[in-house]
Design a protein around this motif. Structure first.
Motif, PDB file in Angstrom:
ATOM      1  N   ALA A 210     -12.022  23.268  69.602  1.00  0.00           N
ATOM      2  CA  ALA A 210     -12.356  21.944  69.065  1.00  0.00           C
ATOM      3  C   ALA A 210     -11.170  20.997  69.264  1.00  0.00           C
ATOM      4  CB  ALA A 210     -12.697  22.059  67.584  1.00  0.00           C
ATOM      5  N   GLY A 211     -11.460  19.807  69.770  1.00  0.00           N
ATOM      6  CA  GLY A 211     -10.418  18.822  70.024  1.00  0.00           C
ATOM      7  C   GLY A 211      -9.684  19.024  71.339  1.00  0.00           C
ATOM      8  N   GLU A 212     -10.031  20.075  72.069  1.00  0.00           N
ATOM      9  CA  GLU A 212      -9.329  20.403  73.315  1.00  0.00           C
ATOM     10  C   GLU A 212     -10.261  20.335  74.530  1.00  0.00           C
ATOM     11  OE1 GLU A 212      -6.051  21.188  73.547  1.00  0.00           O
ATOM     12  OE2 GLU A 212      -5.711  20.986  71.412  1.00  0.00           O
ATOM     13  N   GLN A 213     -11.418  19.736  74.360  1.00  0.00           N
ATOM     14  CA  GLN A 213     -12.463  19.793  75.396  1.00  0.00           C
ATOM     15  C   GLN A 213     -12.479  18.585  76.333  1.00  0.00           C
ATOM     16  OE1 GLN A 213     -15.745  20.026  72.696  1.00  0.00           O
ATOM     17  NE2 GLN A 213     -15.468  22.192  72.239  1.00  0.00           N
ATOM     18  N   TRP A 214     -11.523  17.659  76.173  1.00  0.00           N
ATOM     19  CA  TRP A 214     -11.586  16.393  76.913  1.00  0.00           C
ATOM     20  C   TRP A 214     -11.528  16.549  78.429  1.00  0.00           C
ATOM     21  CZ3 TRP A 214      -7.004  15.824  79.553  1.00  0.00           C
ATOM     22  CH2 TRP A 214      -5.874  16.478  79.030  1.00  0.00           C
ATOM     23  N   ARG A 215     -10.924  17.620  78.918  1.00  0.00           N
ATOM     24  CA  ARG A 215     -10.882  17.795  80.381  1.00  0.00           C
ATOM     25  C   ARG A 215     -12.273  18.022  80.956  1.00  0.00           C
ATOM     26  NH1 ARG A 215      -6.968  22.370  82.038  1.00  0.00           N
ATOM     27  NH2 ARG A 215      -7.554  23.332  80.053  1.00  0.00           N
ATOM     28  N   ALA A 291      -1.455  31.612  86.735  1.00  0.00           N
ATOM     29  CA  ALA A 291      -2.616  30.994  87.398  1.00  0.00           C
ATOM     30  C   ALA A 291      -2.120  30.124  88.542  1.00  0.00           C
ATOM     31  CB  ALA A 291      -3.416  30.157  86.399  1.00  0.00           C
ATOM     32  N   ALA A 292      -2.955  29.996  89.563  1.00  0.00           N
ATOM     33  CA  ALA A 292      -2.577  29.193  90.731  1.00  0.00           C
ATOM     34  C   ALA A 292      -3.038  27.753  90.610  1.00  0.00           C
ATOM     35  CB  ALA A 292      -3.179  29.813  91.994  1.00  0.00           C
ATOM     36  N   MET A 293      -4.045  27.493  89.757  1.00  0.00           N
ATOM     37  CA  MET A 293      -4.642  26.159  89.675  1.00  0.00           C
ATOM     38  C   MET A 293      -4.991  25.816  88.234  1.00  0.00           C
ATOM     39  SD  MET A 293      -7.322  26.190  92.885  1.00  0.00           S
ATOM     40  CE  MET A 293      -6.840  26.766  94.516  1.00  0.00           C
ATOM     41  N   VAL A 294      -5.038  24.502  87.962  1.00  0.00           N
ATOM     42  CA  VAL A 294      -5.467  24.024  86.646  1.00  0.00           C
ATOM     43  C   VAL A 294      -5.915  22.568  86.806  1.00  0.00           C
ATOM     44  CG1 VAL A 294      -3.114  23.279  85.987  1.00  0.00           C
ATOM     45  CG2 VAL A 294      -4.813  23.773  84.209  1.00  0.00           C
ATOM     46  N   GLN A 295      -7.005  22.209  86.158  1.00  0.00           N
ATOM     47  CA  GLN A 295      -7.452  20.811  86.205  1.00  0.00           C
ATOM     48  C   GLN A 295      -6.700  20.003  85.156  1.00  0.00           C
ATOM     49  OE1 GLN A 295     -11.782  19.699  85.994  1.00  0.00           O
ATOM     50  NE2 GLN A 295     -11.029  18.173  84.547  1.00  0.00           N
ATOM     51  N   ASN A 296      -6.041  18.947  85.595  1.00  0.00           N
ATOM     52  CA  ASN A 296      -5.358  18.049  84.665  1.00  0.00           C
ATOM     53  C   ASN A 296      -4.854  16.834  85.432  1.00  0.00           C
ATOM     54  OD1 ASN A 296      -4.415  17.111  82.194  1.00  0.00           O
ATOM     55  ND2 ASN A 296      -3.411  19.028  81.652  1.00  0.00           N
ATOM     56  N   GLY A 297      -4.132  15.948  84.743  1.00  0.00           N
ATOM     57  CA  GLY A 297      -3.657  14.722  85.358  1.00  0.00           C
ATOM     58  C   GLY A 297      -2.163  14.701  85.581  1.00  0.00           C
TER      59      GLY A 297
END
Length: 459
Positions: A210-215, A291-297
């Motif tokens: 909860a609160g961490e789902q914005w991605r 991990a080799a990858m992560v979605q973020n800005g």
């Protein structure tokens, strides 16, 4: 006597008319702002949006006046009061000549006060002109600082993978990964070889606490809705199309599912455990080489860099666009956006308009101006006037500017500005958690998405 007085009066009037004509021609010749010539505007007025950088703008104004003779009056609205302040100031005789607006939404409020900038050098400087606020062929807002997001990857791990003699794909570098099919093939083969690569999963945890789902409920959801609203030919802007949509089809939900499933099925953490995972957890997994990858800005670099035991080198931190299987996505770039656009007041004199444009062109093209932008304002400026050594040194910021400069690549705009509410996003995020844990079907998630949008728009 009367005749002499009349002749004298006519001569005086002729001289005054001649002087006035001369002044008029000088005013018209004034062009863009600069030095102290009488035909040019001697003062312009910039209404600043961000209190935290007011002192820097005042330093810039002082330097610009010393160099050109043109005074830049800087007024800063108190935090959270910009629109109110602008409404008050724009009505004054000494109105702002440069102001800021919140993209296409802000343009709807201020379109009667925005000058068309399509023929300016400022617009030509944009690395990606699709980022500008446009309407019916005109350009009315210029972004001056941008952020972006995509799939961050560790190039050291990727090179290790591509060097494997038994890899199952024909591509040999990330430069060849330019669509979902290729990404999926690479990722799934990496999962099969994760022990050889020394990783726990290809992707860091899909944080769904909860609160961490914005991605996922905002940033990832941007993609299918961007493409859906882009299909609406009644609008030339996807945000405006979204704001006008009382309902959505979630037309490209399968494309969302493509990438979301890829994250879930090739991750450090199983789907059933994601309800306790935070964004900080996933960034730590990436920083520690798990991990080799992560979605973020691009904002994630500071987090990655500060993780204790971080093993990722700055030169290995790269961006890949978020591919979902859309036709033609080989030309798709990162999701680039901003809420900060510069506009020129169309109601002030032509001389002040040109002087204001000249100031902005100086700020984003002169050596002194660019040094202020990068080093003191701290902007990722979306302009092609910045040489490599003048750009931010943060590796993800550098990636943003590199991707915007790629020929034939089009950034995906931040369409999530059109989402109806935080409640809509949270309802969708909770449905994604239930899906990840195996408690809901994808069809149920799609229904929840569409129903929640409709409900929130009806309020």
């Amino acid at each position: 006597m009367k005749m002499k007085k009349l002749c004298f009066l006519m001569l005086a009037l002729t001289l005054v008319a001649g002087l006035a004509a001369g002044c008029s021609s000088k005013e018209e010749a004034g062009g863009s702002g600069g030095g102290g010539n009488s035909g040019k505007a001697q003062e312009i007025y910039f209404l600043n949006f961000k209190p935290e950088i007011e002192a820097v703008y005042k330093k810039i104004a002082k330097d610009y006046e010393a160099e050109t003779g043109v005074k830049v009056k800087v007024v800063t609205a108190a935090a959270g009061t910009y629109e109110t302040t602008l409404k008050s100031e724009i009505a004054k005789s000494d109105a702002p000549t440069i102001f800021q607006m919140n993209g296409p939404v802000g343009y709807q409020n201020w379109k009667n006060y925005t000058l068309d900038l399509k023929d300016t050098k400022l617009y030509s400087y944009l690395s990606d002109q699709s980022l500008a606020v446009t309407s019916e062929g005109g350009v009315y807002g210029i972004p001056y600082v941008v952020e972006g997001y995509g799939i961050i990857y560790n190039d050291a791990i990727m090179k290790k993978y591509f060097a494997l003699p038994d890899k199952a794909v024909s591509v040999s570098s990330m430069a060849e990964v330019n669509n979902f099919a290729t990404l999926k093939a690479v990722v799934e083969d990496m999962t099969a070889k994760k022990e050889q690569l020394g990783i726990k999963g290809v992707f860091a945890s899909t944080s769904l606490a909860a609160g961490e789902q914005w991605r996922w409920h905002t940033h990832l959801a941007n993609f299918p809705l961007y493409y859906e609203f882009k299909d609406n030919k009644d609008f030339d802007n996807t945000v405006l199309a979204g704001l006008a949509s009382k309902e959505v089809e979630f037309k490209y939900n399968q494309n969302y599912k493509n990438i979301f499933d890829l994250y879930l099925q090739n991750s450090v953490t199983k789907g059933t455990l994601l309800g306790s995972k935070s964004v900080t957890d996933s960034m730590a997994e990436f920083a520690l080489g798990q991990a080799a990858m992560v979605q973020n800005g691009n904002w994630a670099w500071s987090t990655i860099n500060e993780v204790g035991g971080n093993v990722v080198k700055a030169e290995d931190v790269k961006f890949l666009p978020i591919y979902t299987g859309m036709s033609g996505e080989e030309k798709q770039g990162l999701a680039i956006g901003t809420e900060n656009y510069l506009a020129i007041n169309s109601k002030v004199s032509p001389e002040k308009q040109q002087a204001s444009i000249a100031f902005l062109e100086w700020l984003f093209s002169s050596d002194k101006g660019k040094a202020y932008v990068t080093n003191e304002l701290g902007f990722i400026a979306p302009f092609n006037t910045f040489k490599e050594e003048e750009k931010p040194t943060d590796p993800l910021a550098k990636e943003i500017t590199n991707w915007m400069a790629k020929d034939g690549v089009v950034s995906v705009p931040w369409t999530f500005a059109a989402f109806p509410s935080e409640q809509f996003k949270n309802v969708f995020g909770d449905a994604l958690l239930q899906y990840a844990q195996g408690n809901q079907t994808w069809e149920e998630v799609v229904t929840i998405f569409k129903d929640s949008w409709k409900t929130e728009r009806a309020k």
